[in-house]
Motif scaffolding. Sequence first.
Motif, PDB file in Angstrom:
ATOM      1  N   GLY A 252       0.679  -1.002   0.056  1.00 28.37           N
ATOM      2  CA  GLY A 252      -0.039   0.068   0.017  1.00 28.37           C
ATOM      3  C   GLY A 252       0.922   1.218  -0.079  1.00 28.37           C
ATOM      4  N   PRO A 253       0.193   2.272  -0.225  1.00 27.97           N
ATOM      5  CA  PRO A 253      -1.238   2.604  -0.122  1.00 27.97           C
ATOM      6  C   PRO A 253      -1.647   2.097  -1.570  1.00 27.97           C
ATOM      7  CG  PRO A 253      -0.021   4.685  -0.613  1.00 27.97           C
ATOM      8  CD  PRO A 253       1.033   3.685  -0.288  1.00 27.97           C
ATOM      9  N   LEU A 254      -3.044   1.855  -1.539  1.00 26.49           N
ATOM     10  CA  LEU A 254      -3.592   1.494  -2.958  1.00 26.49           C
ATOM     11  C   LEU A 254      -4.852   2.274  -3.112  1.00 26.49           C
ATOM     12  CD1 LEU A 254      -3.661  -0.751  -5.250  1.00 26.49           C
ATOM     13  CD2 LEU A 254      -5.306  -2.136  -3.677  1.00 26.49           C
ATOM     14  N   ALA A 255      -4.892   3.470  -3.768  1.00 27.34           N
ATOM     15  CA  ALA A 255      -5.808   4.520  -4.115  1.00 27.34           C
ATOM     16  C   ALA A 255      -6.128   4.425  -5.618  1.00 27.34           C
ATOM     17  CB  ALA A 255      -5.381   5.470  -3.522  1.00 27.34           C
ATOM     18  N   ILE A 256      -7.132   4.489  -6.131  1.00 24.24           N
ATOM     19  CA  ILE A 256      -7.229   4.227  -7.535  1.00 24.24           C
ATOM     20  C   ILE A 256      -8.445   5.148  -8.113  1.00 24.24           C
ATOM     21  CG2 ILE A 256      -7.699   2.444  -9.606  1.00 24.24           C
ATOM     22  CD1 ILE A 256      -6.823   0.464  -7.440  1.00 24.24           C
ATOM     23  N   GLY A 257      -8.647   5.646  -9.424  1.00 24.12           N
ATOM     24  CA  GLY A 257      -9.770   6.123  -9.875  1.00 24.12           C
ATOM     25  C   GLY A 257      -9.889   7.791  -9.643  1.00 24.12           C
ATOM     26  N   TYR A 258     -11.026   8.311  -9.976  1.00 20.33           N
ATOM     27  CA  TYR A 258     -11.226   9.684  -9.918  1.00 20.33           C
ATOM     28  C   TYR A 258     -10.962  10.223  -8.641  1.00 20.33           C
ATOM     29  CZ  TYR A 258     -13.682  14.230  -9.079  1.00 20.33           C
ATOM     30  OH  TYR A 258     -14.081  15.269  -8.989  1.00 20.33           O
ATOM     31  N   GLY A 259     -10.278  11.092  -8.064  1.00 24.83           N
ATOM     32  CA  GLY A 259     -10.197  11.478  -6.936  1.00 24.83           C
ATOM     33  C   GLY A 259      -9.148  10.957  -5.905  1.00 24.83           C
ATOM     34  N   SER A 260      -8.198   9.977  -6.350  1.00 27.75           N
ATOM     35  CA  SER A 260      -7.514   9.128  -5.847  1.00 27.75           C
ATOM     36  C   SER A 260      -6.513   9.967  -4.816  1.00 27.75           C
ATOM     37  CB  SER A 260      -6.922   7.975  -6.666  1.00 27.75           C
ATOM     38  OG  SER A 260      -6.246   8.689  -7.720  1.00 27.75           O
ATOM     39  N   HIS A 261      -6.292  11.196  -5.208  1.00 30.74           N
ATOM     40  CA  HIS A 261      -5.227  12.150  -4.773  1.00 30.74           C
ATOM     41  C   HIS A 261      -5.896  12.782  -3.656  1.00 30.74           C
ATOM     42  CE1 HIS A 261      -1.273  11.608  -7.147  1.00 30.74           C
ATOM     43  NE2 HIS A 261      -2.292  11.233  -8.045  1.00 30.74           N
ATOM     44  N   PHE A 262      -6.966  12.555  -3.565  1.00 31.37           N
ATOM     45  CA  PHE A 262      -8.025  13.394  -2.462  1.00 31.37           C
ATOM     46  C   PHE A 262      -8.796  12.287  -1.689  1.00 31.37           C
ATOM     47  CE2 PHE A 262      -6.890  16.089  -5.905  1.00 31.37           C
ATOM     48  CZ  PHE A 262      -6.571  17.378  -5.482  1.00 31.37           C
ATOM     49  N   GLY A 263      -8.321  11.137  -1.625  1.00 28.97           N
ATOM     50  CA  GLY A 263      -9.000  10.479  -0.696  1.00 28.97           C
ATOM     51  C   GLY A 263     -10.023   9.327  -1.115  1.00 28.97           C
ATOM     52  N   LEU A 264     -10.505   9.368  -2.443  1.00 31.78           N
ATOM     53  CA  LEU A 264     -11.392   8.553  -2.773  1.00 31.78           C
ATOM     54  C   LEU A 264     -10.762   7.305  -3.561  1.00 31.78           C
ATOM     55  CD1 LEU A 264     -13.945  10.929  -4.930  1.00 31.78           C
ATOM     56  CD2 LEU A 264     -14.277   9.748  -2.773  1.00 31.78           C
ATOM     57  N   GLY A 265     -11.578   6.299  -3.808  1.00 31.06           N
ATOM     58  CA  GLY A 265     -10.944   5.000  -4.156  1.00 31.06           C
ATOM     59  C   GLY A 265      -9.906   4.429  -3.372  1.00 31.06           C
ATOM     60  N   LEU A 266     -10.027   4.609  -1.951  1.00 30.22           N
ATOM     61  CA  LEU A 266      -9.169   4.082  -1.171  1.00 30.22           C
ATOM     62  C   LEU A 266      -9.461   2.704  -0.792  1.00 30.22           C
ATOM     63  CD1 LEU A 266      -6.269   4.860   0.271  1.00 30.22           C
ATOM     64  CD2 LEU A 266      -7.793   5.923   2.124  1.00 30.22           C
ATOM     65  N   PHE A 267      -8.331   1.964  -0.492  1.00 24.77           N
ATOM     66  CA  PHE A 267      -8.646   0.429   0.013  1.00 24.77           C
ATOM     67  C   PHE A 267      -7.591   0.349   1.177  1.00 24.77           C
ATOM     68  CE2 PHE A 267      -9.841   0.321  -4.328  1.00 24.77           C
ATOM     69  CZ  PHE A 267     -10.901  -0.667  -4.410  1.00 24.77           C
ATOM     70  N   VAL A 268      -8.067  -0.579   2.140  1.00 24.42           N
ATOM     71  CA  VAL A 268      -7.384  -0.789   3.331  1.00 24.42           C
ATOM     72  C   VAL A 268      -7.190  -2.513   3.386  1.00 24.42           C
ATOM     73  CG1 VAL A 268      -7.672   1.118   4.523  1.00 24.42           C
ATOM     74  CG2 VAL A 268      -9.365  -1.007   4.660  1.00 24.42           C
ATOM     75  N   PRO A 269      -6.304  -3.137   3.974  1.00 25.39           N
ATOM     76  CA  PRO A 269      -6.066  -4.536   3.967  1.00 25.39           C
ATOM     77  C   PRO A 269      -7.219  -5.184   4.578  1.00 25.39           C
ATOM     78  CG  PRO A 269      -3.963  -3.544   4.225  1.00 25.39           C
ATOM     79  CD  PRO A 269      -5.054  -2.349   4.455  1.00 25.39           C
ATOM     80  N   ILE A 270      -7.719  -6.490   4.177  1.00 24.53           N
ATOM     81  CA  ILE A 270      -8.717  -7.108   5.089  1.00 24.53           C
ATOM     82  C   ILE A 270      -7.856  -8.071   5.920  1.00 24.53           C
ATOM     83  CG2 ILE A 270     -10.565  -8.881   4.804  1.00 24.53           C
ATOM     84  CD1 ILE A 270     -10.931  -7.904   1.827  1.00 24.53           C
ATOM     85  N   SER A 271      -8.413  -7.793   7.024  1.00 27.55           N
ATOM     86  CA  SER A 271      -7.838  -8.887   8.060  1.00 27.55           C
ATOM     87  C   SER A 271      -8.320 -10.101   8.078  1.00 27.55           C
ATOM     88  CB  SER A 271      -8.071  -8.226   9.685  1.00 27.55           C
ATOM     89  OG  SER A 271      -7.630  -8.967  10.672  1.00 27.55           O
ATOM     90  N   ASP A 272      -7.351 -11.128   8.325  1.00 26.65           N
ATOM     91  CA  ASP A 272      -7.987 -12.428   8.361  1.00 26.65           C
ATOM     92  C   ASP A 272      -8.406 -13.070   9.754  1.00 26.65           C
ATOM     93  OD1 ASP A 272      -7.269 -12.905   5.767  1.00 26.65           O
ATOM     94  OD2 ASP A 272      -5.214 -13.231   6.256  1.00 26.65           O
ATOM     95  N   THR A 273      -8.326 -12.099  10.739  1.00 26.53           N
ATOM     96  CA  THR A 273      -8.898 -12.420  12.144  1.00 26.53           C
ATOM     97  C   THR A 273     -10.335 -11.996  12.203  1.00 26.53           C
ATOM     98  OG1 THR A 273      -8.062 -10.347  12.849  1.00 26.53           O
ATOM     99  CG2 THR A 273      -6.522 -12.414  12.984  1.00 26.53           C
TER     100      THR A 273
END
Length: 273
Positions: A252-273
């Motif tokens: 990471g960070p993984l941010a994609i698409g329109y507004g990705s420099h402004f906090g849109l299209g933001l992803f976070v890891p999925i916890s396995d717990t």
Amino acid sequence: MKPSDAQSRLDCVAATTTVARFAIASNVLPRITQAVSVADRFHKTLVTYADKHLLKNTGIFTGLDSEKQPLANHQHTHIFCELGDQRDAIGYITLYAPGGFDDEAQTVIEDVQRSRLWGKGDHDIHLIPLGFGDEQTFLSPLFAKSAKWRSVTPFVSTQHLKTYGDGRPKLDAHGWQQGSAAASLLQQLEKDPRTAGLLKVAGLKKLQSIEVRRGLHLRCFQFQTRRPDGGGQRGNGDCGAFTLEFQQEIQGPLAIGYGSHFGLGLFVPISDT
């Protein structure tokens, strides 16, 4: 991470400084649904202070070259809003520039904390600097490695939905309507060197809502999905929330698409717990 947890990191500056992090305080904190507006305001403040400091490399904040053309490769500043301790309220703002913040840019960032970030008619947002560093300096999920990711803000397509003359949707090879958020996300993952060819078969799944905190879900329509000034390339506004599963861990960070420099299209890891 609480501000007190970061005290030992305040003076830590990496060999290449790519991250600056702030906690925020306000009588009424903005919600994560307002992330794009908060980031847009922070961006405008950075540009204003860069002009005051006669910054040579203004592109690190503006995202434009000397000819006012957009920079390639997304090396300039991304502004990410993260949850704090209060329900769906923003608690942290993180600046990330893969190309690095030089000494002059760091001076501008340090000076911004003296600014009133939020505008007239709103509650003031006070910035609390937590320091500079790199992707390993701060304990933020944004900078984790993971093979599984989920949306924390909506991904917004920059394309228009495609249909046949009789109104039937045109589908891509995966069965998604061309121009939709899902189809656009797949295309952009294939363009990104970090993720190209790594998404598992059926590794993209659409969600009905975004889980911003355990037990707290928000629908995409509750989020602001357009910059206040309407800037940036934007299609028909189709947006969505997704999970992604790759064949290997992605940094990471993984941010994609329109507004990705402004906090849109933001992803976070999925916890396995």
